[in-house]
Design a protein around this motif. Structure first.
Motif, PDB file in Angstrom:
ATOM      1  N   ARG A   1      24.237  45.540  36.154  1.00 22.99           N
ATOM      2  CA  ARG A   1      25.583  45.813  37.117  1.00 22.99           C
ATOM      3  C   ARG A   1      26.287  46.933  36.675  1.00 22.99           C
ATOM      4  NH1 ARG A   1      30.191  43.371  32.161  1.00 22.99           N
ATOM      5  NH2 ARG A   1      29.802  44.327  30.212  1.00 22.99           N
ATOM      6  N   SER A   2      27.137  47.733  37.020  1.00 25.78           N
ATOM      7  CA  SER A   2      28.003  48.821  37.288  1.00 25.78           C
ATOM      8  C   SER A   2      28.617  48.699  36.130  1.00 25.78           C
ATOM      9  CB  SER A   2      28.583  49.362  38.570  1.00 25.78           C
ATOM     10  OG  SER A   2      28.117  49.347  39.176  1.00 25.78           O
ATOM     11  N   PRO A   3      29.006  49.964  35.120  1.00 26.51           N
ATOM     12  CA  PRO A   3      29.771  49.898  34.183  1.00 26.51           C
ATOM     13  C   PRO A   3      31.158  49.030  34.412  1.00 26.51           C
ATOM     14  CG  PRO A   3      29.033  51.749  34.000  1.00 26.51           C
ATOM     15  CD  PRO A   3      28.027  50.994  35.206  1.00 26.51           C
ATOM     16  N   GLY A   4      31.779  47.766  33.681  1.00 21.11           N
ATOM     17  CA  GLY A   4      33.087  47.432  33.458  1.00 21.11           C
ATOM     18  C   GLY A   4      33.181  46.225  34.917  1.00 21.11           C
ATOM     19  N   GLN A   5      31.782  46.219  35.610  1.00 24.81           N
ATOM     20  CA  GLN A   5      32.193  45.346  36.351  1.00 24.81           C
ATOM     21  C   GLN A   5      31.463  43.760  36.464  1.00 24.81           C
ATOM     22  OE1 GLN A   5      28.298  45.233  39.194  1.00 24.81           O
ATOM     23  NE2 GLN A   5      29.249  44.580  40.474  1.00 24.81           N
ATOM     24  N   PRO A   6      31.989  42.290  36.041  1.00 22.78           N
ATOM     25  CA  PRO A   6      32.257  41.511  36.344  1.00 22.78           C
ATOM     26  C   PRO A   6      30.924  40.652  36.230  1.00 22.78           C
ATOM     27  CG  PRO A   6      33.406  41.120  37.579  1.00 22.78           C
ATOM     28  CD  PRO A   6      33.379  42.310  37.511  1.00 22.78           C
ATOM     29  N   TRP A   7      30.000  39.725  35.287  1.00 21.37           N
ATOM     30  CA  TRP A   7      28.806  39.623  35.432  1.00 21.37           C
ATOM     31  C   TRP A   7      28.425  38.554  36.652  1.00 21.37           C
ATOM     32  CZ3 TRP A   7      24.948  42.846  33.819  1.00 21.37           C
ATOM     33  CH2 TRP A   7      25.346  42.780  32.607  1.00 21.37           C
ATOM     34  N   GLY A   8      30.052  37.869  36.612  1.00 24.47           N
ATOM     35  CA  GLY A   8      29.955  36.663  37.959  1.00 24.47           C
ATOM     36  C   GLY A   8      29.352  35.816  37.769  1.00 24.47           C
ATOM     37  N   PHE A   9      29.932  35.101  36.427  1.00 25.68           N
ATOM     38  CA  PHE A   9      29.639  33.468  36.514  1.00 25.68           C
ATOM     39  C   PHE A   9      30.433  33.249  35.417  1.00 25.68           C
ATOM     40  CE2 PHE A   9      26.478  36.273  34.071  1.00 25.68           C
ATOM     41  CZ  PHE A   9      26.467  35.312  32.129  1.00 25.68           C
ATOM     42  N   ARG A  10      30.335  31.618  34.927  1.00 25.07           N
ATOM     43  CA  ARG A  10      31.538  31.580  33.898  1.00 25.07           C
ATOM     44  C   ARG A  10      30.404  30.020  33.172  1.00 25.07           C
ATOM     45  NH1 ARG A  10      37.309  28.786  34.949  1.00 25.07           N
ATOM     46  NH2 ARG A  10      36.804  29.075  32.542  1.00 25.07           N
ATOM     47  N   LEU A  11      30.603  30.324  32.070  1.00 20.56           N
ATOM     48  CA  LEU A  11      29.618  29.436  31.021  1.00 20.56           C
ATOM     49  C   LEU A  11      30.556  27.852  30.534  1.00 20.56           C
ATOM     50  CD1 LEU A  11      29.043  31.788  27.957  1.00 20.56           C
ATOM     51  CD2 LEU A  11      27.268  30.779  29.537  1.00 20.56           C
ATOM     52  N   GLN A  12      29.435  26.923  30.348  1.00 20.37           N
ATOM     53  CA  GLN A  12      30.085  25.736  30.047  1.00 20.37           C
ATOM     54  C   GLN A  12      29.282  25.138  28.494  1.00 20.37           C
ATOM     55  OE1 GLN A  12      30.611  22.766  33.051  1.00 20.37           O
ATOM     56  NE2 GLN A  12      27.888  22.138  32.462  1.00 20.37           N
ATOM     57  N   GLY A  13      30.284  24.282  27.401  1.00 18.63           N
ATOM     58  CA  GLY A  13      28.774  24.144  26.688  1.00 18.63           C
ATOM     59  C   GLY A  13      28.786  25.080  25.862  1.00 18.63           C
TER      60      GLY A  13
ATOM     61  N   LYS B   1      29.932  28.359  37.213  1.00 15.50           N
ATOM     62  CA  LYS B   1      30.222  28.457  37.864  1.00 15.50           C
ATOM     63  C   LYS B   1      29.457  30.105  38.478  1.00 15.50           C
ATOM     64  CE  LYS B   1      34.669  29.404  41.111  1.00 15.50           C
ATOM     65  NZ  LYS B   1      35.749  28.780  41.049  1.00 15.50           N
ATOM     66  N   VAL B   2      29.277  30.701  39.526  1.00 16.84           N
ATOM     67  CA  VAL B   2      28.655  31.667  40.205  1.00 16.84           C
ATOM     68  C   VAL B   2      29.125  32.560  41.198  1.00 16.84           C
ATOM     69  CG1 VAL B   2      27.136  33.642  40.952  1.00 16.84           C
ATOM     70  CG2 VAL B   2      26.088  31.155  39.440  1.00 16.84           C
ATOM     71  N   GLN B   3      30.110  33.926  40.896  1.00 12.54           N
ATOM     72  CA  GLN B   3      31.082  33.701  41.893  1.00 12.54           C
ATOM     73  C   GLN B   3      29.887  35.014  43.077  1.00 12.54           C
ATOM     74  OE1 GLN B   3      34.480  32.406  41.239  1.00 12.54           O
ATOM     75  NE2 GLN B   3      34.813  34.143  42.385  1.00 12.54           N
ATOM     76  N   PRO B   4      29.974  34.575  44.390  1.00  6.66           N
ATOM     77  CA  PRO B   4      29.348  35.280  45.973  1.00  6.66           C
ATOM     78  C   PRO B   4      29.598  37.123  44.934  1.00  6.66           C
ATOM     79  CG  PRO B   4      30.378  33.810  45.805  1.00  6.66           C
ATOM     80  CD  PRO B   4      31.277  33.523  44.854  1.00  6.66           C
ATOM     81  N   GLY B   5      28.841  37.792  45.575  1.00 10.98           N
ATOM     82  CA  GLY B   5      29.275  39.680  45.403  1.00 10.98           C
ATOM     83  C   GLY B   5      28.928  39.546  44.430  1.00 10.98           C
ATOM     84  N   THR B   6      28.649  38.804  43.305  1.00 10.31           N
ATOM     85  CA  THR B   6      28.617  39.653  41.812  1.00 10.31           C
ATOM     86  C   THR B   6      27.291  39.571  41.308  1.00 10.31           C
ATOM     87  OG1 THR B   6      29.113  37.135  40.581  1.00 10.31           O
ATOM     88  CG2 THR B   6      30.442  38.183  41.405  1.00 10.31           C
ATOM     89  N   PRO B   7      27.023  41.179  40.182  1.00 10.70           N
ATOM     90  CA  PRO B   7      25.206  40.974  40.499  1.00 10.70           C
ATOM     91  C   PRO B   7      24.632  39.434  39.658  1.00 10.70           C
ATOM     92  CG  PRO B   7      26.643  42.054  38.824  1.00 10.70           C
ATOM     93  CD  PRO B   7      27.528  41.288  39.817  1.00 10.70           C
ATOM     94  N   ALA B   8      25.370  37.997  39.147  1.00 11.42           N
ATOM     95  CA  ALA B   8      24.837  37.206  38.540  1.00 11.42           C
ATOM     96  C   ALA B   8      24.297  36.329  39.997  1.00 11.42           C
ATOM     97  CB  ALA B   8      25.986  35.631  38.395  1.00 11.42           C
ATOM     98  N   ALA B   9      25.513  36.110  41.288  1.00  5.16           N
ATOM     99  CA  ALA B   9      24.300  35.884  42.545  1.00  5.16           C
ATOM    100  C   ALA B   9      23.871  36.105  43.236  1.00  5.16           C
ATOM    101  CB  ALA B   9      25.946  36.019  43.464  1.00  5.16           C
ATOM    102  N   GLY B  10      22.736  34.652  43.393  1.00 10.43           N
ATOM    103  CA  GLY B  10      21.460  35.063  43.826  1.00 10.43           C
ATOM    104  C   GLY B  10      19.843  34.935  43.043  1.00 10.43           C
TER     105      GLY B  10
END
Length: 107
Positions: free
Chosen positions: A10-22, A34-43
């Motif tokens: 990711r770029s500095p300050g950009q969110p990774w784009g996913f949420r944890l549980q457990g 959950k994974v947010q589209p268009g973020t480093p985690a997507a795909g």
């Protein structure tokens, strides 16, 4: 530790784009919720993936907050070891027997 290694960038300050549980404090394995589209985690990550390690740290020993802090503190590269979620494609499942109700049927 068996599993697939995934590296997110990711770029500095950009969110990774996913949420944890457990987490250890919940008595559950850490998973991607959950994974947010268009973020480093997507795909790279899928909802339901189980996280086995975060940057080489065994995730089984981490509380939810400890895992969250490890992920949040990673500068621009995050390495995760995970086991892939099972497919959740239910599009081929068809009901058997008569339909008991219909939201479109009016009395």
């Amino acid at each position: 530790m068996a599993g697939s290694m995934v590296q997110l960038n990711r770029s500095p300050g950009q969110p990774w784009g996913f949420r944890l549980q457990g987490g250890k404090d919940y008595g559950q394995a850490l998973q991607v919720k959950k994974v947010q589209p268009g973020t480093p985690a997507a795909g790279s990550l899928l909802p339901g993936d189980t996280i086995l390690s975060i940057g080489g740290t065994n995730a089984r020993q981490l509380t939810h907050m400890q895992a969250h802090q490890l992920i949040k503190s990673a500068p621009t590269t995050l390495q995760l070891t995970l086991t892939r979620a099972q497919s959740t494609d239910f599009s081929n499942i068809k009901p058997k027997g008569p339909v008991k109700f219909s939201p479109w049927k009016q009395n």
